[in-house]
Design a protein around this motif. Structure first.
Motif, PDB file in Angstrom:
ATOM      1  N   MET A   1       7.889  30.337  -3.286  1.00  0.00           N
ATOM      2  CA  MET A   1       8.043  31.415  -4.183  1.00  0.00           C
ATOM      3  C   MET A   1       6.996  31.918  -5.070  1.00  0.00           C
ATOM      4  SD  MET A   1      10.741  31.645  -7.235  1.00  0.00           S
ATOM      5  CE  MET A   1      10.999  33.336  -8.042  1.00  0.00           C
ATOM      6  N   SER A   2       6.637  33.171  -4.997  1.00  0.00           N
ATOM      7  CA  SER A   2       5.092  33.640  -5.555  1.00  0.00           C
ATOM      8  C   SER A   2       5.245  33.311  -7.202  1.00  0.00           C
ATOM      9  CB  SER A   2       5.031  34.953  -5.368  1.00  0.00           C
ATOM     10  OG  SER A   2       6.004  35.989  -5.543  1.00  0.00           O
ATOM     11  N   THR A   3       4.148  33.500  -7.739  1.00  0.00           N
ATOM     12  CA  THR A   3       3.875  33.301  -9.052  1.00  0.00           C
ATOM     13  C   THR A   3       4.296  34.488  -9.813  1.00  0.00           C
ATOM     14  OG1 THR A   3       1.698  33.848  -8.964  1.00  0.00           O
ATOM     15  CG2 THR A   3       2.267  31.628  -8.859  1.00  0.00           C
ATOM     16  N   GLN A   4       4.358  34.355 -11.256  1.00  0.00           N
ATOM     17  CA  GLN A   4       4.441  35.843 -11.953  1.00  0.00           C
ATOM     18  C   GLN A   4       3.271  36.551 -12.069  1.00  0.00           C
ATOM     19  OE1 GLN A   4       7.597  35.740 -12.685  1.00  0.00           O
ATOM     20  NE2 GLN A   4       7.696  35.416 -15.011  1.00  0.00           N
ATOM     21  N   VAL A   5       3.646  37.818 -12.189  1.00  0.00           N
ATOM     22  CA  VAL A   5       2.526  38.928 -12.386  1.00  0.00           C
ATOM     23  C   VAL A   5       1.757  38.560 -13.766  1.00  0.00           C
ATOM     24  CG1 VAL A   5       2.345  41.212 -12.632  1.00  0.00           C
ATOM     25  CG2 VAL A   5       3.742  40.445 -10.885  1.00  0.00           C
ATOM     26  N   ARG A   6       0.467  38.608 -13.591  1.00  0.00           N
ATOM     27  CA  ARG A   6      -0.253  38.495 -14.665  1.00  0.00           C
ATOM     28  C   ARG A   6      -0.926  39.837 -14.887  1.00  0.00           C
ATOM     29  NH1 ARG A   6      -5.972  35.382 -14.787  1.00  0.00           N
ATOM     30  NH2 ARG A   6      -6.756  36.887 -16.451  1.00  0.00           N
ATOM     31  N   VAL A   7      -0.811  40.418 -16.069  1.00  0.00           N
ATOM     32  CA  VAL A   7      -1.528  41.795 -16.454  1.00  0.00           C
ATOM     33  C   VAL A   7      -2.565  41.468 -17.543  1.00  0.00           C
ATOM     34  CG1 VAL A   7      -1.290  44.022 -17.421  1.00  0.00           C
ATOM     35  CG2 VAL A   7       0.478  43.174 -16.007  1.00  0.00           C
ATOM     36  N   ARG A   8      -3.843  42.133 -17.282  1.00  0.00           N
ATOM     37  CA  ARG A   8      -4.807  41.686 -18.245  1.00  0.00           C
ATOM     38  C   ARG A   8      -5.776  43.106 -18.258  1.00  0.00           C
ATOM     39  NH1 ARG A   8      -9.563  40.977 -15.214  1.00  0.00           N
ATOM     40  NH2 ARG A   8      -9.461  40.152 -13.227  1.00  0.00           N
ATOM     41  N   GLN A   9      -6.682  43.034 -19.163  1.00  0.00           N
ATOM     42  CA  GLN A   9      -7.636  44.129 -19.194  1.00  0.00           C
ATOM     43  C   GLN A   9      -8.587  43.769 -18.144  1.00  0.00           C
ATOM     44  OE1 GLN A   9      -9.324  44.471 -23.024  1.00  0.00           O
ATOM     45  NE2 GLN A   9     -11.141  45.764 -22.425  1.00  0.00           N
ATOM     46  N   ALA A  10      -8.780  45.293 -17.522  1.00  0.00           N
ATOM     47  CA  ALA A  10      -9.733  45.084 -16.274  1.00  0.00           C
ATOM     48  C   ALA A  10     -11.318  45.090 -16.790  1.00  0.00           C
ATOM     49  CB  ALA A  10      -9.561  46.404 -15.662  1.00  0.00           C
ATOM     50  N   ARG A  11     -12.019  44.396 -16.151  1.00  0.00           N
ATOM     51  CA  ARG A  11     -13.475  44.251 -16.405  1.00  0.00           C
ATOM     52  C   ARG A  11     -14.251  44.884 -15.226  1.00  0.00           C
ATOM     53  NH1 ARG A  11     -11.204  38.959 -17.183  1.00  0.00           N
ATOM     54  NH2 ARG A  11     -11.834  38.525 -15.067  1.00  0.00           N
ATOM     55  N   VAL A  12     -15.535  45.216 -15.512  1.00  0.00           N
ATOM     56  CA  VAL A  12     -16.323  45.900 -14.420  1.00  0.00           C
ATOM     57  C   VAL A  12     -16.373  44.922 -13.190  1.00  0.00           C
ATOM     58  CG1 VAL A  12     -18.491  44.994 -15.291  1.00  0.00           C
ATOM     59  CG2 VAL A  12     -18.567  47.228 -14.074  1.00  0.00           C
ATOM     60  N   GLU A  13     -16.530  43.770 -13.264  1.00  0.00           N
ATOM     61  CA  GLU A  13     -16.398  43.012 -12.084  1.00  0.00           C
ATOM     62  C   GLU A  13     -15.066  43.318 -11.210  1.00  0.00           C
ATOM     63  OE1 GLU A  13     -15.829  40.143 -15.772  1.00  0.00           O
ATOM     64  OE2 GLU A  13     -17.068  41.812 -15.231  1.00  0.00           O
ATOM     65  N   ASP A  14     -14.113  43.935 -11.773  1.00  0.00           N
ATOM     66  CA  ASP A  14     -12.873  43.911 -11.022  1.00  0.00           C
ATOM     67  C   ASP A  14     -13.124  45.156 -10.085  1.00  0.00           C
ATOM     68  OD1 ASP A  14     -11.515  41.578 -12.135  1.00  0.00           O
ATOM     69  OD2 ASP A  14     -11.260  43.118 -13.759  1.00  0.00           O
ATOM     70  N   ALA A  15     -14.006  46.141 -10.359  1.00  0.00           N
ATOM     71  CA  ALA A  15     -14.136  47.480  -9.811  1.00  0.00           C
ATOM     72  C   ALA A  15     -13.784  47.352  -8.223  1.00  0.00           C
ATOM     73  CB  ALA A  15     -15.390  48.012 -10.148  1.00  0.00           C
ATOM     74  N   ALA A  16     -14.415  46.547  -7.399  1.00  0.00           N
ATOM     75  CA  ALA A  16     -14.090  46.311  -5.975  1.00  0.00           C
ATOM     76  C   ALA A  16     -12.429  46.066  -5.688  1.00  0.00           C
ATOM     77  CB  ALA A  16     -15.052  45.465  -5.208  1.00  0.00           C
ATOM     78  N   GLU A  17     -12.231  45.188  -6.252  1.00  0.00           N
ATOM     79  CA  GLU A  17     -10.672  45.080  -6.124  1.00  0.00           C
ATOM     80  C   GLU A  17      -9.733  46.188  -6.628  1.00  0.00           C
ATOM     81  OE1 GLU A  17      -8.848  42.554  -4.289  1.00  0.00           O
ATOM     82  OE2 GLU A  17     -10.692  42.643  -3.688  1.00  0.00           O
ATOM     83  N   MET A  18     -10.190  46.711  -7.677  1.00  0.00           N
ATOM     84  CA  MET A  18      -9.277  47.804  -8.126  1.00  0.00           C
ATOM     85  C   MET A  18      -9.401  49.065  -7.061  1.00  0.00           C
ATOM     86  SD  MET A  18     -10.099  47.511 -12.040  1.00  0.00           S
ATOM     87  CE  MET A  18      -9.158  49.112 -12.418  1.00  0.00           C
ATOM     88  N   ALA A  19     -10.661  49.253  -6.630  1.00  0.00           N
ATOM     89  CA  ALA A  19     -10.937  50.271  -5.487  1.00  0.00           C
ATOM     90  C   ALA A  19      -9.863  49.897  -4.312  1.00  0.00           C
ATOM     91  CB  ALA A  19     -12.235  50.461  -5.203  1.00  0.00           C
ATOM     92  N   ARG A  20     -10.047  48.742  -3.909  1.00  0.00           N
ATOM     93  CA  ARG A  20      -9.260  48.260  -2.704  1.00  0.00           C
ATOM     94  C   ARG A  20      -7.573  48.841  -2.965  1.00  0.00           C
ATOM     95  NH1 ARG A  20      -5.714  44.673  -1.547  1.00  0.00           N
ATOM     96  NH2 ARG A  20      -6.050  43.447  -3.671  1.00  0.00           N
ATOM     97  N   VAL A  21      -7.106  48.341  -4.136  1.00  0.00           N
ATOM     98  CA  VAL A  21      -5.545  48.680  -4.573  1.00  0.00           C
ATOM     99  C   VAL A  21      -5.694  50.313  -4.559  1.00  0.00           C
ATOM    100  CG1 VAL A  21      -4.159  48.328  -6.011  1.00  0.00           C
ATOM    101  CG2 VAL A  21      -5.216  46.343  -5.633  1.00  0.00           C
ATOM    102  N   ASN A  22      -6.318  50.870  -5.091  1.00  0.00           N
ATOM    103  CA  ASN A  22      -6.458  52.404  -5.320  1.00  0.00           C
ATOM    104  C   ASN A  22      -6.153  52.950  -3.972  1.00  0.00           C
ATOM    105  OD1 ASN A  22      -8.559  54.647  -7.268  1.00  0.00           O
ATOM    106  ND2 ASN A  22      -6.563  54.949  -6.098  1.00  0.00           N
ATOM    107  N   VAL A  23      -7.181  52.735  -3.048  1.00  0.00           N
ATOM    108  CA  VAL A  23      -7.234  53.193  -1.556  1.00  0.00           C
ATOM    109  C   VAL A  23      -6.002  52.653  -0.981  1.00  0.00           C
ATOM    110  CG1 VAL A  23      -8.486  53.375   0.656  1.00  0.00           C
ATOM    111  CG2 VAL A  23      -9.672  53.564  -1.709  1.00  0.00           C
TER     112      VAL A  23
END
Length: 176
Positions: A1-23
């Motif tokens: 079973m997968s883990t719980q969703v964790r939500v956190r404030q985004a940081r600049v080092e997250d930009a590449a992964e955020m772009a991946r999800v965005n696209v």
């Protein structure tokens, strides 16, 4: 079973992964609504990474709230809200981004991201693609209603949805 969703404030080092999800989300959601040449542009991921880097590092966007959702260490959703574009509006906040990868639709990830960037009773507005019945139903569930305003963004018809809690509107009429 997968883990719980964790939500956190985004940081600049997250930009590449955020772009991946965005696209990925755009390609999953907007195929047939947005032009294929836009969605399939090989420069799109890099452009979205530059966008997210700016949103997370430029002082001009400091008032924005940017969050991401992770499951099992992978970014699965992103959200951003900030001050309303029109200072004369009845809402104080605008939701600019809320994307969750299709495999996570219906898991509650969108709701926790929405709450991370906009308080559940805050007045707010957003633009949503039309047609996009799943997203529109999600926003209605969270108190937003279409106010009749329609626009075109990058060739996509969008409708404005607003949430104005009771007692916050300037008159007694409700948005319809």
């Amino acid at each position: 079973m997968s883990t719980q969703v964790r939500v956190r404030q985004a940081r600049v080092e997250d930009a590449a992964e955020m772009a991946r999800v965005n696209v990925r989300s755009w390609r999953e959601t907007y195929r047939g609504l947005m032009a294929d040449h836009v969605l399939d542009d090989p420069a799109l991921p890099a452009a979205r990474e530059r966008f997210w880097t700016a949103m997370l590092s430029d002082e001009r966007y400091r008032a924005n709230r940017v969050a991401l959702a992770e499951r099992d260490g992978d970014v699965i959703g992103i959200a951003m809200a900030g001050p309303a574009q029109n200072s004369e509006s009845q809402w104080g906040t605008q939701l600019y981004v809320l994307y969750v990868v299709a495999a996570e639709h219906g898991t509650g990830t969108g709701a926790v991201l929405l709450d991370a960037v906009i308080g559940p009773h805050d007045s707010a507005a957003l633009w949503v693609a039309d047609p996009n019945p799943r997203a529109q139903a999600f926003y209605r569930k969270h108190g937003f209603v279409a106010d009749g305003t329609v626009n075109m963004e990058d060739g996509v018809r969008v409708i404005r949805m607003v949430r104005i809690p009771s007692g916050r509107a300037s008159d007694s009429s409700s948005p319809s």
